[in-house]
Design an enzyme around this catalytic site. Structure first.
Site, mmCIF file in Angstrom:
data_model
loop_
_atom_site.group_PDB
_atom_site.id
_atom_site.type_symbol
_atom_site.label_atom_id
_atom_site.label_comp_id
_atom_site.label_asym_id
_atom_site.label_seq_id
_atom_site.Cartn_x
_atom_site.Cartn_y
_atom_site.Cartn_z
ATOM 1 N N ASP A 79 99.888 22.845 0.643
ATOM 2 C CA ASP A 79 99.218 21.818 -0.141
ATOM 3 C C ASP A 79 98.512 22.535 -1.307
ATOM 4 O O ASP A 79 98.124 23.682 -1.163
ATOM 5 C CB ASP A 79 98.206 21.130 0.788
ATOM 6 C CG ASP A 79 97.091 20.439 0.047
ATOM 7 O OD1 ASP A 79 97.406 19.535 -0.740
ATOM 8 O OD2 ASP A 79 95.923 20.798 0.251
ATOM 9 N N ASP A 135 94.621 20.827 4.132
ATOM 10 C CA ASP A 135 93.202 20.658 4.463
ATOM 11 C C ASP A 135 92.763 19.203 4.467
ATOM 12 O O ASP A 135 91.704 18.879 4.983
ATOM 13 C CB ASP A 135 92.334 21.393 3.432
ATOM 14 C CG ASP A 135 92.428 20.753 2.057
ATOM 15 O OD1 ASP A 135 93.542 20.341 1.670
ATOM 16 O OD2 ASP A 135 91.399 20.627 1.379
ATOM 17 N N ASP A 153 97.056 15.146 4.300
ATOM 18 C CA ASP A 153 98.001 16.151 4.795
ATOM 19 C C ASP A 153 98.312 15.949 6.278
ATOM 20 O O ASP A 153 99.275 16.530 6.797
ATOM 21 C CB ASP A 153 97.426 17.567 4.621
ATOM 22 C CG ASP A 153 97.207 17.935 3.166
ATOM 23 O OD1 ASP A 153 98.051 17.556 2.327
ATOM 24 O OD2 ASP A 153 96.196 18.590 2.863
#
Ligand code: ADP
Ligand code: MG
Length: 290
Positions: free
Chosen positions: A38, A235, A239
Protein backbone atom coordinates in the site's frame (compact mmCIF):
# COMPACT_ATOMS: atom_id res chain seq x y z
CA UNK A 1 8.06 -28.58 9.85
CA UNK A 2 8.71 -29.58 13.40
CA UNK A 3 6.83 -27.68 16.09
CA UNK A 4 10.14 -26.92 17.80
CA UNK A 5 11.73 -25.23 14.77
CA UNK A 6 8.54 -23.26 14.08
CA UNK A 7 8.44 -22.10 17.66
CA UNK A 8 12.09 -21.10 17.57
CA UNK A 9 11.57 -19.25 14.28
CA UNK A 10 8.51 -17.42 15.63
CA UNK A 11 10.49 -16.43 18.70
CA UNK A 12 13.36 -15.02 16.67
CA UNK A 13 10.89 -13.13 14.47
CA UNK A 14 9.16 -11.70 17.55
CA UNK A 15 12.51 -10.38 18.79
CA UNK A 16 12.64 -8.35 15.56
CA UNK A 17 9.10 -7.08 16.08
CA UNK A 18 7.56 -9.46 13.53
CA UNK A 19 4.50 -11.01 15.17
CA UNK A 20 3.08 -14.05 13.34
CA UNK A 21 -0.43 -14.90 14.52
CA UNK A 22 0.34 -18.60 14.25
CA UNK A 23 3.12 -20.96 13.24
CA UNK A 24 1.36 -21.81 9.96
CA UNK A 25 1.86 -18.23 8.79
CA UNK A 26 5.60 -18.43 9.42
CA UNK A 27 5.60 -21.66 7.39
CA UNK A 28 3.62 -20.15 4.49
CA UNK A 29 5.69 -16.97 4.21
CA UNK A 30 8.61 -18.73 2.48
CA UNK A 31 6.38 -19.34 -0.58
CA UNK A 32 5.79 -15.64 -1.20
CA UNK A 33 7.03 -14.43 -4.61
CA UNK A 34 5.10 -11.14 -4.85
CA UNK A 35 4.80 -8.33 -2.32
CA UNK A 36 2.06 -5.73 -2.78
CA UNK A 37 2.69 -2.54 -0.81
CA UNK A 38 0.00 0.00 0.00
CA UNK A 39 1.35 3.52 -0.66
CA UNK A 40 0.06 5.85 2.04
CA UNK A 41 1.24 4.95 5.52
CA UNK A 42 3.12 1.88 4.28
CA UNK A 43 5.70 3.07 1.73
CA UNK A 44 5.22 6.65 2.96
CA UNK A 45 4.97 8.05 6.47
CA UNK A 46 1.27 8.69 5.91
CA UNK A 47 1.45 12.19 7.38
CA UNK A 48 0.78 14.46 4.44
CA UNK A 49 1.15 18.23 4.71
CA UNK A 50 -0.69 20.94 2.83
CA UNK A 51 1.79 22.43 0.35
CA UNK A 52 -0.10 24.23 -2.44
CA UNK A 53 -3.25 26.30 -2.71
CA UNK A 54 -4.59 27.57 -6.03
CA UNK A 55 -7.77 29.63 -5.65
CA UNK A 56 -9.77 31.11 -8.51
CA UNK A 57 -11.21 33.80 -6.18
CA UNK A 58 -10.28 35.02 -2.70
CA UNK A 59 -7.90 32.50 -1.12
CA UNK A 60 -9.05 32.92 2.49
CA UNK A 61 -12.71 32.50 1.57
CA UNK A 62 -11.77 29.50 -0.59
CA UNK A 63 -9.84 27.81 2.24
CA UNK A 64 -12.65 28.50 4.72
CA UNK A 65 -14.97 26.48 2.49
CA UNK A 66 -12.44 23.72 1.75
CA UNK A 67 -11.86 23.37 5.50
CA UNK A 68 -15.60 23.15 6.10
CA UNK A 69 -15.88 20.36 3.53
CA UNK A 70 -13.00 18.38 5.07
CA UNK A 71 -13.54 19.01 8.79
CA UNK A 72 -15.69 15.94 9.37
CA UNK A 73 -13.69 13.62 7.13
CA UNK A 74 -11.42 11.12 8.87
CA UNK A 75 -9.24 10.67 5.80
CA UNK A 76 -5.53 11.50 6.35
CA UNK A 77 -5.74 13.85 3.36
CA UNK A 78 -8.58 15.74 5.05
CA UNK A 79 -6.66 15.99 8.32
CA UNK A 80 -3.67 17.41 6.44
CA UNK A 81 -5.82 19.98 4.65
CA UNK A 82 -7.61 21.08 7.84
CA UNK A 83 -4.36 21.34 9.82
CA UNK A 84 -2.74 23.37 7.01
CA UNK A 85 -5.67 25.78 6.88
CA UNK A 86 -5.73 26.21 10.66
CA UNK A 87 -2.01 26.94 10.62
CA UNK A 88 -2.79 29.92 8.38
CA UNK A 89 -5.10 31.17 11.17
CA UNK A 90 -8.15 30.87 8.96
CA UNK A 91 -11.37 30.14 10.82
CA UNK A 92 -13.06 27.18 9.21
CA UNK A 93 -16.80 27.44 8.57
CA UNK A 94 -19.10 24.78 9.97
CA UNK A 95 -20.53 22.41 7.39
CA UNK A 96 -24.29 22.07 7.09
CA UNK A 97 -23.97 18.63 5.56
CA UNK A 98 -21.14 16.24 4.77
CA UNK A 99 -20.71 12.99 2.92
CA UNK A 100 -17.53 11.05 2.20
CA UNK A 101 -17.37 9.41 -1.22
CA UNK A 102 -14.70 6.72 -0.72
CA UNK A 103 -12.00 6.78 -3.39
CA UNK A 104 -13.27 10.06 -4.82
CA UNK A 105 -13.41 12.72 -2.11
CA UNK A 106 -16.10 14.57 -0.21
CA UNK A 107 -19.38 16.32 -0.86
CA UNK A 108 -20.55 18.95 1.63
CA UNK A 109 -22.51 22.14 2.11
CA UNK A 110 -21.36 25.20 4.04
CA UNK A 111 -22.40 28.85 4.12
CA UNK A 112 -25.26 27.88 1.82
CA UNK A 113 -22.82 26.66 -0.82
CA UNK A 114 -22.46 23.23 -2.34
CA UNK A 115 -18.88 21.92 -2.06
CA UNK A 116 -16.95 19.10 -3.70
CA UNK A 117 -13.30 18.26 -3.00
CA UNK A 118 -11.51 15.37 -4.64
CA UNK A 119 -10.34 13.65 -7.81
CA UNK A 120 -10.89 14.36 -11.50
CA UNK A 121 -13.33 11.47 -11.44
CA UNK A 122 -15.31 13.17 -8.65
CA UNK A 123 -15.69 16.29 -10.80
CA UNK A 124 -16.66 14.20 -13.83
CA UNK A 125 -19.18 12.31 -11.74
CA UNK A 126 -20.92 15.60 -10.90
CA UNK A 127 -20.54 16.98 -14.44
CA UNK A 128 -18.22 19.78 -13.38
CA UNK A 129 -15.78 20.98 -16.00
CA UNK A 130 -12.45 21.41 -14.22
CA UNK A 131 -10.41 20.41 -17.26
CA UNK A 132 -8.76 23.84 -17.39
CA UNK A 133 -7.01 22.93 -14.12
CA UNK A 134 -5.77 19.49 -15.17
CA UNK A 135 -2.42 20.70 -16.48
CA UNK A 136 -1.50 22.45 -13.23
CA UNK A 137 -2.80 19.44 -11.33
CA UNK A 138 -0.64 17.02 -13.33
CA UNK A 139 2.44 19.14 -12.66
CA UNK A 140 1.83 18.87 -8.90
CA UNK A 141 1.27 15.12 -9.23
CA UNK A 142 4.47 14.60 -11.18
CA UNK A 143 6.36 15.94 -8.17
CA UNK A 144 4.71 13.27 -5.99
CA UNK A 145 2.02 15.49 -4.47
CA UNK A 146 -1.66 14.59 -4.21
CA UNK A 147 -3.73 17.40 -5.69
CA UNK A 148 -7.47 17.72 -5.08
CA UNK A 149 -9.90 19.75 -7.14
CA UNK A 150 -12.50 21.95 -5.48
CA UNK A 151 -15.90 22.93 -6.82
CA UNK A 152 -18.11 25.56 -5.18
CA UNK A 153 -21.74 25.64 -6.33
CA UNK A 154 -20.86 23.30 -9.17
CA UNK A 155 -18.09 25.46 -10.63
CA UNK A 156 -14.37 24.78 -10.45
CA UNK A 157 -12.99 27.05 -7.70
CA UNK A 158 -9.40 25.93 -7.19
CA UNK A 159 -7.27 23.11 -5.88
CA UNK A 160 -5.21 22.11 -2.88
CA UNK A 161 -2.23 19.77 -2.82
CA UNK A 162 -0.55 17.81 -0.07
CA UNK A 163 2.81 16.08 0.06
CA UNK A 164 3.68 12.92 1.94
CA UNK A 165 7.25 11.73 2.47
CA UNK A 166 8.60 8.23 1.95
CA UNK A 167 9.89 6.40 5.00
CA UNK A 168 13.69 6.66 5.01
CA UNK A 169 14.03 2.85 5.02
CA UNK A 170 11.57 2.05 2.20
CA UNK A 171 14.09 2.18 -0.67
CA UNK A 172 16.54 -0.18 1.03
CA UNK A 173 13.69 -2.54 1.97
CA UNK A 174 12.52 -2.74 -1.66
CA UNK A 175 16.09 -3.45 -2.80
CA UNK A 176 16.38 -6.34 -0.31
CA UNK A 177 13.09 -7.85 -1.46
CA UNK A 178 14.35 -7.74 -5.07
CA UNK A 179 17.54 -9.52 -3.99
CA UNK A 180 15.34 -12.23 -2.53
CA UNK A 181 13.78 -12.63 -5.98
CA UNK A 182 10.49 -11.03 -4.95
CA UNK A 183 8.42 -8.89 -7.30
CA UNK A 184 7.39 -5.64 -5.58
CA UNK A 185 4.18 -3.84 -6.58
CA UNK A 186 2.73 -0.65 -5.08
CA UNK A 187 -1.06 -0.21 -4.84
CA UNK A 188 -2.99 2.97 -4.11
CA UNK A 189 -6.22 4.85 -4.53
CA UNK A 190 -4.16 7.87 -5.46
CA UNK A 191 -3.65 8.90 -9.07
CA UNK A 192 -1.14 7.30 -11.42
CA UNK A 193 1.27 10.27 -11.67
CA UNK A 194 1.63 10.78 -7.91
CA UNK A 195 1.92 7.03 -7.41
CA UNK A 196 4.66 6.68 -10.05
CA UNK A 197 6.60 9.62 -8.59
CA UNK A 198 6.53 8.06 -5.11
CA UNK A 199 7.30 4.59 -6.47
CA UNK A 200 10.32 5.95 -8.36
CA UNK A 201 11.71 7.36 -5.10
CA UNK A 202 11.91 3.85 -3.62
CA UNK A 203 12.77 1.90 -6.78
CA UNK A 204 9.40 0.32 -7.48
CA UNK A 205 8.48 0.12 -11.16
CA UNK A 206 5.13 -1.65 -11.05
CA UNK A 207 2.24 0.45 -9.78
CA UNK A 208 -1.49 -0.20 -9.47
CA UNK A 209 -3.03 3.27 -9.10
CA UNK A 210 -6.53 4.74 -8.86
CA UNK A 211 -7.73 1.51 -7.26
CA UNK A 212 -11.04 2.13 -5.52
CA UNK A 213 -11.23 1.08 -1.84
CA UNK A 214 -13.05 -2.17 -2.61
CA UNK A 215 -10.66 -2.90 -5.49
CA UNK A 216 -7.47 -3.74 -3.58
CA UNK A 217 -8.63 -7.26 -2.68
CA UNK A 218 -9.68 -7.77 -6.30
CA UNK A 219 -6.17 -6.85 -7.52
CA UNK A 220 -4.67 -9.37 -5.06
CA UNK A 221 -7.06 -12.02 -6.38
CA UNK A 222 -5.99 -11.28 -9.97
CA UNK A 223 -2.33 -11.81 -9.06
CA UNK A 224 -3.23 -15.08 -7.33
CA UNK A 225 -5.11 -16.17 -10.45
CA UNK A 226 -1.82 -15.69 -12.35
CA UNK A 227 -0.30 -18.20 -9.92
CA UNK A 228 1.47 -15.65 -7.71
CA UNK A 229 1.91 -16.20 -3.98
CA UNK A 230 1.07 -12.79 -2.64
CA UNK A 231 1.92 -10.94 0.54
CA UNK A 232 -0.11 -7.76 0.98
CA UNK A 233 1.30 -5.08 3.28
CA UNK A 234 -0.94 -2.28 4.51
CA UNK A 235 -2.00 -0.10 7.40
CA UNK A 236 -5.45 1.23 6.63
CA UNK A 237 -9.05 0.21 7.11
CA UNK A 238 -9.41 -0.01 3.35
CA UNK A 239 -6.48 -2.44 3.17
CA UNK A 240 -8.24 -4.97 5.42
CA UNK A 241 -10.05 -6.96 2.68
CA UNK A 242 -6.81 -7.24 0.66
CA UNK A 243 -4.86 -8.27 3.78
CA UNK A 244 -7.39 -11.04 4.39
CA UNK A 245 -7.38 -12.13 0.73
CA UNK A 246 -3.60 -12.32 0.30
CA UNK A 247 -1.70 -15.54 0.99
CA UNK A 248 -0.03 -13.59 3.77
CA UNK A 249 -1.40 -10.30 5.10
CA UNK A 250 1.12 -8.07 6.83
CA UNK A 251 -0.13 -5.12 8.86
CA UNK A 252 2.00 -2.16 9.84
CA UNK A 253 1.97 -2.01 13.65
CA UNK A 254 1.55 1.76 13.66
CA UNK A 255 -1.57 1.45 11.49
CA UNK A 256 -5.22 0.80 12.25
CA UNK A 257 -6.52 -2.01 14.48
CA UNK A 258 -8.75 -3.16 11.62
CA UNK A 259 -5.69 -3.84 9.46
CA UNK A 260 -3.96 -5.76 12.25
CA UNK A 261 -7.05 -7.88 12.86
CA UNK A 262 -7.29 -8.80 9.18
CA UNK A 263 -3.59 -9.64 8.82
CA UNK A 264 -1.57 -12.79 9.56
CA UNK A 265 1.50 -10.89 10.67
CA UNK A 266 2.02 -7.54 12.39
CA UNK A 267 5.21 -5.61 11.69
CA UNK A 268 5.70 -3.74 14.97
CA UNK A 269 8.61 -1.66 13.69
CA UNK A 270 6.45 -0.01 11.05
CA UNK A 271 9.40 -0.34 8.73
CA UNK A 272 9.37 -2.29 5.44
CA UNK A 273 12.72 -3.93 6.23
CA UNK A 274 10.67 -6.32 8.37
CA UNK A 275 9.10 -7.85 5.23
CA UNK A 276 12.46 -9.10 3.96
CA UNK A 277 13.33 -10.21 7.51
CA UNK A 278 10.08 -12.19 7.74
CA UNK A 279 10.69 -13.92 4.39
CA UNK A 280 14.30 -14.66 5.31
CA UNK A 281 13.28 -16.18 8.63
CA UNK A 282 10.55 -18.28 7.09
CA UNK A 283 12.92 -19.58 4.39
CA UNK A 284 15.52 -20.38 7.01
CA UNK A 285 13.03 -22.14 9.26
CA UNK A 286 11.68 -24.21 6.37
CA UNK A 287 15.11 -25.14 4.95
CA UNK A 288 16.22 -26.38 8.38
CA UNK A 289 13.43 -28.88 8.47
CA UNK A 290 13.03 -30.04 4.90
P1 ADP B 1 -5.49 6.03 -0.51
O1 ADP B 1 -5.92 5.84 0.92
O2 ADP B 1 -4.90 4.78 -1.13
O3 ADP B 1 -4.60 7.22 -0.73
P2 ADP B 1 -8.32 6.57 -1.16
O4 ADP B 1 -9.02 5.51 -1.91
O5 ADP B 1 -8.69 6.79 0.26
O6 ADP B 1 -6.76 6.35 -1.39
O7 ADP B 1 -8.52 7.95 -1.93
C1 ADP B 1 -8.26 8.06 -3.30
C2 ADP B 1 -8.25 9.50 -3.72
O8 ADP B 1 -9.54 10.09 -3.47
C3 ADP B 1 -7.27 10.37 -2.97
O9 ADP B 1 -5.97 10.33 -3.51
C4 ADP B 1 -7.92 11.75 -3.12
O10 ADP B 1 -7.59 12.30 -4.37
C5 ADP B 1 -9.39 11.43 -3.08
N1 ADP B 1 -9.91 11.61 -1.71
C6 ADP B 1 -10.20 10.64 -0.81
N2 ADP B 1 -10.64 11.18 0.35
C7 ADP B 1 -10.61 12.52 0.19
C8 ADP B 1 -10.94 13.64 1.01
N3 ADP B 1 -11.37 13.52 2.26
N4 ADP B 1 -10.78 14.87 0.46
C9 ADP B 1 -10.34 15.03 -0.77
N5 ADP B 1 -10.01 14.04 -1.59
C10 ADP B 1 -10.13 12.79 -1.13
MG1 MG C 1 -2.40 3.30 3.77
Amino acid sequence: ATPTSIMAGSGRAAELGILFKGGEHLEQTHKIDTVVLDKTGTVTNGKPELTDVIAVGDETEFLRLVGAAELQSEHPLAEAIVAGIQRKNIRIAAAESFEAIPGYGVEAAAQGKRLLVGTRRLMERFNIDASGAYEAMSALEESGKTAMLVAVDDRYAGMVAVADTVKPTSGEAVRRLREQGIEVIMITGDNERTAKAIAAQVGIDRVLAEVLPEGKAEEVRKLQAEGKKVAMVGDGINDAPALATADIGMAIGTGTDVAMEAADVTLMRGDLASIADAIYMSRKTMSNIR
